[in-house]
Design an enzyme around this catalytic site. Structure first.
Site, short mmCIF file in Angstrom:
data_model
loop_
_atom_site.label_atom_id
_atom_site.label_comp_id
_atom_site.label_asym_id
_atom_site.label_seq_id
_atom_site.Cartn_x
_atom_site.Cartn_y
_atom_site.Cartn_z
N SER A 1 0.86 -1.18 0.00
CA SER A 1 0.00 0.00 0.00
C SER A 1 0.89 1.23 0.00
O SER A 1 1.70 1.42 0.91
CB SER A 1 -0.89 -0.03 1.25
OG SER A 1 -1.61 1.16 1.38
N LYS B 1 -1.34 -0.87 -4.18
CA LYS B 1 -2.52 -0.07 -3.84
C LYS B 1 -2.08 1.37 -3.67
O LYS B 1 -1.11 1.64 -2.96
CB LYS B 1 -3.14 -0.62 -2.56
CG LYS B 1 -4.15 0.28 -1.88
CD LYS B 1 -4.92 -0.50 -0.83
CE LYS B 1 -4.90 0.18 0.53
NZ LYS B 1 -5.67 -0.57 1.54
N LYS C 1 -3.06 5.17 -2.42
CA LYS C 1 -3.97 5.97 -1.62
C LYS C 1 -4.39 7.18 -2.46
O LYS C 1 -3.54 7.80 -3.12
CB LYS C 1 -3.27 6.44 -0.34
CG LYS C 1 -3.00 5.31 0.64
CD LYS C 1 -4.30 4.82 1.25
CE LYS C 1 -4.04 3.78 2.34
NZ LYS C 1 -5.28 3.34 2.98
N ASP D 1 -7.40 3.27 -2.77
CA ASP D 1 -8.09 3.35 -1.47
C ASP D 1 -8.28 4.82 -1.11
O ASP D 1 -7.32 5.56 -0.96
CB ASP D 1 -7.25 2.65 -0.40
CG ASP D 1 -7.96 2.55 0.95
OD1 ASP D 1 -9.10 3.06 1.07
OD2 ASP D 1 -7.38 1.96 1.88
N GLU E 1 -11.43 1.06 -3.08
CA GLU E 1 -11.69 0.78 -1.66
C GLU E 1 -12.26 2.00 -0.94
O GLU E 1 -11.72 3.10 -1.05
CB GLU E 1 -10.36 0.35 -1.02
CG GLU E 1 -10.46 -0.13 0.42
CD GLU E 1 -9.10 -0.65 0.92
OE1 GLU E 1 -8.23 -1.00 0.10
OE2 GLU E 1 -8.91 -0.70 2.15
N ASP F 1 -13.99 -1.30 3.41
CA ASP F 1 -13.03 -1.48 4.49
C ASP F 1 -13.67 -0.93 5.78
O ASP F 1 -14.33 -1.69 6.52
CB ASP F 1 -11.71 -0.76 4.13
CG ASP F 1 -10.69 -0.72 5.25
OD1 ASP F 1 -10.96 -1.22 6.35
OD2 ASP F 1 -9.58 -0.16 5.05
N LYS G 1 -10.04 -6.87 7.89
CA LYS G 1 -8.97 -6.55 8.84
C LYS G 1 -9.40 -7.15 10.17
O LYS G 1 -10.47 -6.82 10.69
CB LYS G 1 -8.83 -5.04 9.01
CG LYS G 1 -8.14 -4.35 7.86
CD LYS G 1 -8.03 -2.86 8.11
CE LYS G 1 -7.40 -2.16 6.91
NZ LYS G 1 -7.65 -0.71 6.94
N GLY H 1 -4.39 -4.41 6.10
CA GLY H 1 -3.31 -4.23 7.08
C GLY H 1 -3.46 -2.92 7.82
O GLY H 1 -4.12 -1.99 7.33
#
Ligand code: SMG
Ligand code: MG
Length: 367
Positions: free
Chosen positions: A135, A161, A163, A188, A213, A238, A262, A290
Site C-alpha cells: 500500500s 494499492k 492511496k 483506497d 476501496e 473497508d 482486517k 493491514g
C-alpha cells in the site's frame, strides 16, 4: 487453560517511510500489545490503534481503557478452552472491536501454542504462503510517488494499492497505470468522497483497477450501493465493515463486490473467519487488509489469509517496509512470487524480542 495473568504494552515505533492517507500522515506508529499467560505459555495479540480517531473512533487511549477496565477483568482467572469462551465473556461490551481483537487473538495464539499447532492450521488454512501487495501512501509530488512504486516493483511486489484523495486521484492513477500496464493496481480513498464525486470514479473505470476501496463515508453502506450500481470496477468496503451483520447488509444491498477483512476492525479472528465464510457462500472474494502492524499482527494476517476465499493479494508487506527494527522475530521477507510464507513455529510463529519491546515501550500494565 486458566488465564493467570495479562500484560498490556503500549509501544510506539518510527516508520521506515512516513505513511500518508486522505485522513492524515503518520511517522511514528503506536500500538498496544497484549500478552496472556497460562501454564508457562504466553499468547500475544496486537491492537493496531492510532493515536488519533481518524481511521476509526478507537485510539490508543480508548483501547487501553476498555482493555484494562473491562476486557482484561472479564477473562482474567477464567478457564478458556476455545476462543468462543473469550467472546462470551466480552458480550456486554459494545463496539471497541480493535481492543477485543487484541485479547481474543492473544488467546488464539495461546491455544495454538498449547496444542503445538501453527495458528493457520487452527484457523482452517491450507496454504503455506499467501499472495501480497504493498500500500503506497500519498506523496508530495507525482515523481516521488513514481519513485516509491518503482522501488516496490523492483523488490518484487506484483500488486500495488495507491492511496487517493480529491486532487490526487484519476490523473495520478492514470500515470501509474500507463507506466506499469500489467501491474495489479487498486486504490483506497479512506472515505474522502461523497456521491457527488461519482463522475470521478466513473473516470477510473477504464484504468483496469482490481477495486476501489472505501470511496464514501466510513460508516456508510447505502450510498456505496448507489455508487456501485454506476461502476464496472468493484467497490471494496473497508471502514464500513465492522461486524458480520454489516458485511451481510452490504452484500444484501450490493454495496460492494469485494470485502477487505482486517482482523482488528472486525473484532478478532472469529468474526474475521465468519465474514470470510459468508463472503465465500455468496461468491464474493475477500482479501486481508493491514494496519501497519508489527510482526505480531502481521503473522496473524498471514495466517488468516491462508483461508481459501482470500482470493486477492493482501496489504501484508514484508517487515522491511514498515519498521527499522521490529519487536518480534523472525522478519517476514517477500518471496520471488510476491508472497509471504507462514512462519514455522507454533501459534503465530514469531517470538517477542524483550529488549526491543522495552526500548520502544511507553507504558506497561500487569494484572
Ligand atoms: O499495513 O500495509 C499496511 C497498510 C495498509 O493501507 C493500508 N491500510 O485503509 O487500508 C487502509 C489503511 C489503513 C491504515 S491507516 C493506519
Ligand atoms: Mg482501506
Amino acid at each position: 487453560m486458566k488465564i493467570e495473568s495479562i500484560e498490556l504494552h503500549h509501544v510506539a515505533m518510527p516508520l521506515v517511510h512516513p505513511f500518508e492517507t486522505s485522513f492524515g500522515r503518520e511517522e511514528v506508529r503506536p500500538c498496544i500489545l497484549v500478552a496472556v499467560h497460562s501454564q508457562g505459555l504466553t499468547g500475544w495479540g496486537e491492537c493496531p490503534v492510532e493515536a488519533a480517531p481518524f481511521y476509526s473512533y478507537e485510539t490508543v487511549e480508548t483501547a487501553w481503557h476498555v482493555l484494562r477496565d473491562f476486557l482484561v477483568p472479564a477473562v482474567l482467572g477464567q478457564p478458556v478452552e476455545r476462543p468462543a469462551d473469550v467472546i462470551a465473556r466480552f458480550s456486554r461490551v459494545r463496539g471497541h472491536q480493535m481492543a477485543r481483537a487484541a485479547l481474543e487473538n492473544a488467546v488464539w495464539d495461546l491455544l495454538a501454542r498449547a496444542q503445538g499447532m501453527r495458528l493457520h492450521r487452527l484457523l482452517g488454512g491450507q496454504r503455506d504462503r499467501v499472495p501480497v501487495g504493498v500500500s503506497v501512501g500519498i506523496e508530495a509530488t507525482l515523481d516521488q510517488l513514481l519513485d516509491q512504486v518503482t522501488g516496490y516493483v523492483a523488490q518484487g511486489y506484483r500488486r500495488v494499492k495507491l492511496k487517493i484523495k480529491p486532487g490526487w486521484d484519476v490523473e495520478v492513477v492514470r500515470t501509474v497505470r500507463r507506466r506499469w500496464p500489467d501491474l495489479l493496481l487498486q486504490v483506497d480513498a479512506n472515505s474522502a468522497y461523497t456521491l457527488a464525486d461519482a463522475p470521478t470514479f466513473r473516470r477510473m473505470d477504464d484504468l483496469d483497477l482490481l477495486l476501489i476501496e472505501q470511496p464514501l463515508d466510513y460508516d456508510d453502506i447505502v450510498d456505496h450501493a448507489t455508487l456501485q450500481a454506476q461502476l464496472r470496477t468493484p467497490i471494496c468496503l473497508d471502514e464500513s465493515i465492522t461486524s458480520v451483520e454489516r458485511a451481510r447488509w452490504a452484500l444484501d444491498i450490493g454495496a460492494c463486490r469485494v470485502i477487505n477483512i482486517k482482523v482488528a476492525r472486525v473484532g478478532g479472528l472469529t468474526n474475521a473467519i465468519r465474514i470470510h465464510d459468508l463472503c465465500g457462500e455468496r461468491g464474493v472474494p475477500v482479501w486481508c487488509g493491514g494496519m501497519l502492524e508489527t510482526n505480531v499482527g502481521r503473522s496473524v494476517n498471514v495466517a488468516l489469509a491462508t483461508l481459501p476465499n482470500f482470493r486477492l493479494p493482501g496489504d501484508i508487506s514484508a517487515s522491511a517496509r514498515y519498521y527499522q527494527a521490529d519487536i518480534a522475530a523472525p522478519d517476514f521477507v517477500l518471496n520471488s512470487d510476491s508472497t509471504l510464507s507462514v512462519p514455522d513455529g507454533p501459534g503465530i510463529g514469531v517470538h517477542i524480542l524483550p529488549e526491543r519491546l522495552v526500548s520502544v515501550r511507553l507504558r506497561h500494565h500487569v494484572v
